[in-house]
Structures are given as C-alpha cells and as structure tokens.
Design a protein around this motif. Structure first.
Motif, PDB file in Angstrom:
ATOM      1  N   TYR A 213      17.386 -75.670 -95.757  1.00 43.15           N
ATOM      2  CA  TYR A 213      18.365 -74.721 -95.032  1.00 43.15           C
ATOM      3  C   TYR A 213      17.592 -73.542 -94.937  1.00 43.15           C
ATOM      4  CZ  TYR A 213      21.850 -71.411 -93.519  1.00 43.15           C
ATOM      5  OH  TYR A 213      22.663 -70.541 -92.925  1.00 43.15           O
ATOM      6  N   TRP A 214      17.591 -72.681 -96.060  1.00 45.51           N
ATOM      7  CA  TRP A 214      17.036 -71.424 -96.099  1.00 45.51           C
ATOM      8  C   TRP A 214      15.848 -70.770 -95.655  1.00 45.51           C
ATOM      9  CZ3 TRP A 214      21.056 -68.465 -97.055  1.00 45.51           C
ATOM     10  CH2 TRP A 214      22.170 -68.527 -97.725  1.00 45.51           C
ATOM     11  N   PRO A 215      15.580 -70.095 -95.162  1.00 45.46           N
ATOM     12  CA  PRO A 215      14.190 -69.651 -94.635  1.00 45.46           C
ATOM     13  C   PRO A 215      13.012 -69.874 -95.707  1.00 45.46           C
ATOM     14  CG  PRO A 215      15.858 -67.638 -94.541  1.00 45.46           C
ATOM     15  CD  PRO A 215      16.352 -68.809 -95.321  1.00 45.46           C
ATOM     16  N   THR A 216      12.020 -70.526 -95.107  1.00 40.15           N
ATOM     17  CA  THR A 216      10.685 -70.792 -95.584  1.00 40.15           C
ATOM     18  C   THR A 216       9.481 -70.337 -94.918  1.00 40.15           C
ATOM     19  OG1 THR A 216      10.739 -73.046 -94.821  1.00 40.15           O
ATOM     20  CG2 THR A 216      11.462 -72.745 -97.099  1.00 40.15           C
ATOM     21  N   GLY A 217       8.378 -70.352 -95.516  1.00 41.08           N
ATOM     22  CA  GLY A 217       7.038 -69.954 -94.575  1.00 41.08           C
ATOM     23  C   GLY A 217       7.224 -68.515 -94.208  1.00 41.08           C
ATOM     24  N   PRO A 218       6.883 -67.969 -92.962  1.00 42.64           N
ATOM     25  CA  PRO A 218       6.989 -66.521 -92.764  1.00 42.64           C
ATOM     26  C   PRO A 218       8.287 -65.928 -92.226  1.00 42.64           C
ATOM     27  CG  PRO A 218       5.740 -67.932 -90.962  1.00 42.64           C
ATOM     28  CD  PRO A 218       6.111 -68.698 -92.067  1.00 42.64           C
ATOM     29  N   GLY A 219       9.134 -66.824 -92.055  1.00 44.89           N
ATOM     30  CA  GLY A 219      10.426 -66.442 -91.759  1.00 44.89           C
ATOM     31  C   GLY A 219      10.621 -66.357 -90.290  1.00 44.89           C
ATOM     32  N   GLY A 220       9.975 -67.409 -89.398  1.00 48.11           N
ATOM     33  CA  GLY A 220      10.094 -67.217 -88.000  1.00 48.11           C
ATOM     34  C   GLY A 220      11.396 -67.743 -87.329  1.00 48.11           C
ATOM     35  N   PRO A 221      11.911 -67.743 -86.140  1.00 45.83           N
ATOM     36  CA  PRO A 221      13.224 -68.058 -85.788  1.00 45.83           C
ATOM     37  C   PRO A 221      13.695 -69.123 -86.179  1.00 45.83           C
ATOM     38  CG  PRO A 221      11.572 -67.650 -83.877  1.00 45.83           C
ATOM     39  CD  PRO A 221      11.058 -67.342 -85.231  1.00 45.83           C
ATOM     40  N   ASN A 222      12.824 -70.280 -86.142  1.00 45.11           N
ATOM     41  CA  ASN A 222      13.045 -71.831 -86.604  1.00 45.11           C
ATOM     42  C   ASN A 222      12.578 -72.258 -88.043  1.00 45.11           C
ATOM     43  OD1 ASN A 222      14.151 -72.583 -83.983  1.00 45.11           O
ATOM     44  ND2 ASN A 222      12.113 -72.130 -83.291  1.00 45.11           N
ATOM     45  N   ASP A 223      12.631 -71.310 -88.770  1.00 42.28           N
ATOM     46  CA  ASP A 223      12.122 -71.497 -90.149  1.00 42.28           C
ATOM     47  C   ASP A 223      13.177 -71.467 -91.053  1.00 42.28           C
ATOM     48  OD1 ASP A 223       9.519 -71.637 -89.660  1.00 42.28           O
ATOM     49  OD2 ASP A 223       8.896 -69.621 -90.260  1.00 42.28           O
ATOM     50  N   THR A 224      14.467 -71.819 -90.608  1.00 49.03           N
ATOM     51  CA  THR A 224      15.520 -71.800 -91.264  1.00 49.03           C
ATOM     52  C   THR A 224      16.671 -72.604 -90.653  1.00 49.03           C
ATOM     53  OG1 THR A 224      17.282 -70.416 -92.442  1.00 49.03           O
ATOM     54  CG2 THR A 224      16.771 -69.619 -90.497  1.00 49.03           C
ATOM     55  N   GLY A 225      17.850 -72.960 -91.498  1.00 45.10           N
ATOM     56  CA  GLY A 225      18.711 -73.614 -90.692  1.00 45.10           C
ATOM     57  C   GLY A 225      18.917 -75.053 -90.807  1.00 45.10           C
ATOM     58  N   LEU A 226      19.735 -75.805 -89.866  1.00 46.14           N
ATOM     59  CA  LEU A 226      19.659 -77.242 -90.191  1.00 46.14           C
ATOM     60  C   LEU A 226      19.385 -78.018 -88.612  1.00 46.14           C
ATOM     61  CD1 LEU A 226      22.665 -77.867 -92.584  1.00 46.14           C
ATOM     62  CD2 LEU A 226      20.128 -78.065 -92.828  1.00 46.14           C
ATOM     63  N   SER A 227      18.361 -77.158 -87.823  1.00 45.47           N
ATOM     64  CA  SER A 227      18.227 -77.731 -86.389  1.00 45.47           C
ATOM     65  C   SER A 227      17.322 -78.891 -86.695  1.00 45.47           C
ATOM     66  CB  SER A 227      17.490 -76.877 -85.826  1.00 45.47           C
ATOM     67  OG  SER A 227      16.190 -76.633 -86.184  1.00 45.47           O
ATOM     68  N   ARG A 228      17.576 -79.928 -85.595  1.00 43.66           N
ATOM     69  CA  ARG A 228      16.553 -80.931 -85.837  1.00 43.66           C
ATOM     70  C   ARG A 228      15.018 -80.593 -86.134  1.00 43.66           C
ATOM     71  NH1 ARG A 228      16.541 -86.148 -84.473  1.00 43.66           N
ATOM     72  NH2 ARG A 228      14.432 -87.130 -83.888  1.00 43.66           N
ATOM     73  N   LYS A 229      14.522 -79.526 -85.564  1.00 43.08           N
ATOM     74  CA  LYS A 229      13.092 -79.002 -85.736  1.00 43.08           C
ATOM     75  C   LYS A 229      12.967 -78.772 -87.073  1.00 43.08           C
ATOM     76  CE  LYS A 229       9.846 -75.395 -84.092  1.00 43.08           C
ATOM     77  NZ  LYS A 229       8.832 -76.238 -83.872  1.00 43.08           N
ATOM     78  N   HIS A 230      13.947 -77.848 -87.610  1.00 43.37           N
ATOM     79  CA  HIS A 230      13.527 -77.302 -89.005  1.00 43.37           C
ATOM     80  C   HIS A 230      13.390 -78.410 -90.136  1.00 43.37           C
ATOM     81  CE1 HIS A 230      13.062 -74.465 -92.160  1.00 43.37           C
ATOM     82  NE2 HIS A 230      14.348 -74.631 -92.699  1.00 43.37           N
ATOM     83  N   ILE A 231      14.600 -79.327 -89.756  1.00 41.27           N
ATOM     84  CA  ILE A 231      14.748 -80.598 -90.706  1.00 41.27           C
ATOM     85  C   ILE A 231      13.736 -81.308 -90.819  1.00 41.27           C
ATOM     86  CG2 ILE A 231      15.963 -82.751 -91.404  1.00 41.27           C
ATOM     87  CD1 ILE A 231      18.667 -81.194 -90.435  1.00 41.27           C
TER      88      ILE A 231
END
Length: 337
Positions: free
Chosen positions: A83-101
C-alpha cells in the motif's frame, strides 16, 4: 517453544508468536544483528515472519530474505504487505491499484528470495481505488500462485465486510486482519473482532507491548532510557508518544505484581494478554537483540486466569483507548502521493 494457531478458517497454521521486522531491519539494527534475531526466532520455534515493502523502503524485505536463506521454504510462513509508497514515490508507487499491487508483489518476491508469500496483506484501505479492482488483483495473484492467502491491515469492520464479500465472489477469502492491539489500545474489540469472528478472519496483532511502554522500562518522571524507541528519531519516537504520559506509565508499573504472580516479565505479560483473545492468531514481536526473542517466546501458551484479567482492567482503568472510531481516524484519507 512456540504454540501454533489456525489463521482464520483456513487450514494454515502459524506460530502464535510471529517475528516482525518493522522499525528494525534495514534501519535501526545492523544486518548482522537482524540475521541473528531471525535465527533466534527459528531456534525458538517461530516459523512465521512478517514484513512489508515499505519498511525501510524495501530494505527490510531484503534483509529478511537474506536471513532466511538456506531454510526449508515449506517450513516457513512469510507475510508481507502492499500500500504505502515505495521506490522514488511516483504517482503509481503507492495504493492498491492493480498496477501497484502487481508490481509490488513481484518486487517483494524478488527481495524475499521466494516464489510465493504465504500471506499478502493490504497495508491500509485505499480510498482512491475501487475495491473491486483491488480484490480482483488479489484474486489473480492467488491464482498465479504468488500468494497463498490474502489479508488486510488496519481496515474498519465495514471495510473488512465489503472486502470479504468481494473475495468470496472472486473465489478466494480474506483470512486475516493486522491491527494494533494491546492492553492499552483495544479499539478493535467492539467492531473489528466481532465482524472478523463472524467471517472466519483472525487477527495478527502488532505492537502488543505498546511500542515498549508495557515492558515497564519507561518510568514516570524519569529520563528516557538511552537507545530506547522513545529516543529514536527515525520514527520510533513518533509512534510511541501517545503512550508517554505519566498517568499511563504509573499504571503500567502497577502491573508488576500481576506479572510476578504469573512468573512473567511485564513484556511477557503484555504478549500473553493479547493471546487470550480467541480471535487473535498471532502476536507480532520485533527485536533489536536476539535475547529479546527468547524472552518474548515465553509468553506462548500462557493462560491468564479471569481474576487476573479483571485486575489488569482495574489497574489500567481510564488510560485504555477503546474507541472503535480510532481505526478510521488513523487511516489515510487519500494516497500519500
């Protein structure tokens, strides 16, 4: 040695004392010490290990994976979270979207050095992603064999019910909830625990010693112990501050006779106390020294008589936080980035 409990209504057994590496691996303690702590956990019979991709911005997963190298994978239960931000903290580097999961599970597996995790957990509820999207992604991860079971962390009872209903529609089931729970922080008791028990979901609770306050090492009016979590500028001090009041610390000291009667330390009493709740499958413990693991394990299998549980309630009295609304209040209203 550690006892084992079923996780939810699944057939998976986990060690009721589970080793967690939040605020330690990759940040507070050196990797060599972290490895010694993990090996101490294994020696004590702990088979369940909990981490998250956000801990030390992915470093904690790497440290845990390295520490478990050479162990028989089938004899371990490895948990992580997203869930929480990882990596450089881009717009899709957090949350529970399909992409991020989907990207996060692959990163976690690489760092942990395993083909699958036993439990993959939604680290918080994502208010900005449709729950259907999140649960579909989890369903696909289960079908791909990358996670065997799915859980959540710090979700409200209402959110747990909604997620559970969708998971059943999609052919899998939520089996766990990971909330904060201790003698001092009981906000899950009125709503989350009853809903979870009804749905076949167990609690894997974090901070059973209230960030160290329930160890009794913080004395009212006394200087903070050097090197303690309350002095940690990397995050520990911020998490513990809600308990650092003299009225709380004075009442914790009054628990000593109860612990003595059971032949336990205050820390062991605190861990044993959360395990008296039948909906709790495991208490998460952390360690900065191997000997701390061996001490905490002594809480496994302890039965606290009803009269002593009542005495604990009387001693702590009004300093206990019970408001179920605190779960929602502590959750992010939106994504961090």
């Amino acid at each position: 040695m550690v006892n084992y409990r079923y996780l939810g209504n699944s057939g998976l057994k986990i060690s009721e004392i589970t080793y967690g590496n939040w605020l330690t691996h990759g940040s507070q303690v050196e990797n060599e010490t972290a490895t010694k702590c993990v090996h101490a956990a294994l020696d004590a019979g702990i088979t369940s290990f909990d981490t998250a991709d956000v801990y030390a911005n992915t470093k904690a997963e790497q440290v845990l994976g390295d520490a478990l190298k050479g162990q028989r994978r089938a004899s371990l239960e490895i948990f992580t979270k997203v869930y929480w931000p990882t990596g450089p903290g881009g717009p899709n580097d957090t949350g529970l979207s399909r992409k991020h999961i989907m990207e996060s599970i692959n990163g976690s597996l690489t760092r942990l050095g395993t083909d699958y995790v036993d439990l993959y957990q939604a680290h918080r509820y994502d208010t900005e992603t449709p729950l259907e999207e999140t649960m579909q992604a989890f369903a696909d991860i289960v079908r791909q064999g990358k996670a065997l079971y799915i859980g959540v962390s710090e979700w409200t009872a209402e959110q747990i019910r909604a997620g559970h209903a969708l998971s059943k529609e999609l052919g899998f089931q939520l089996v766990s909830s990971q909330p904060q729970y201790s003698m001092l922080w009981r906000v899950i008791e009125d709503e989350v625990v009853p809903a979870s028990a009804e749905l076949g979901i167990s609690q894997i609770v974090w901070s059973p010693v209230a960030q160290g306050v329930l160890t009794g090492k913080y004395k009212p009016g006394a200087p903070l112990p050097e090197g303690s979590r309350a002095t940690d500028s990397k995050g520990g001090a911020n998490f513990i501050k809600r308990f650092m009041h003299d009225d709380v610390l004075e009442r914790v000291q009054q628990l000593t006779p109860v612990a003595d009667e059971l032949g336990l330390s205050l820390a062991q009493l605190a861990v044993a106390w959360v395990l008296q709740n039948k909906n709790v499958a495991a208490a998460l413990i952390g360690a900065s020294r191997p000997e701390q693991v061996a001490e905490n394990v002594k809480a496994s299998g302890v039965v606290i008589p009803a009269e002593l549980l009542a005495r604990i309630d009387t001693i702590l009295g009004g300093v206990v936080e019970r408001d179920p609304a605190k779960t929602a209040e502590g959750a992010p209203a939106s994504r961090a980035v």
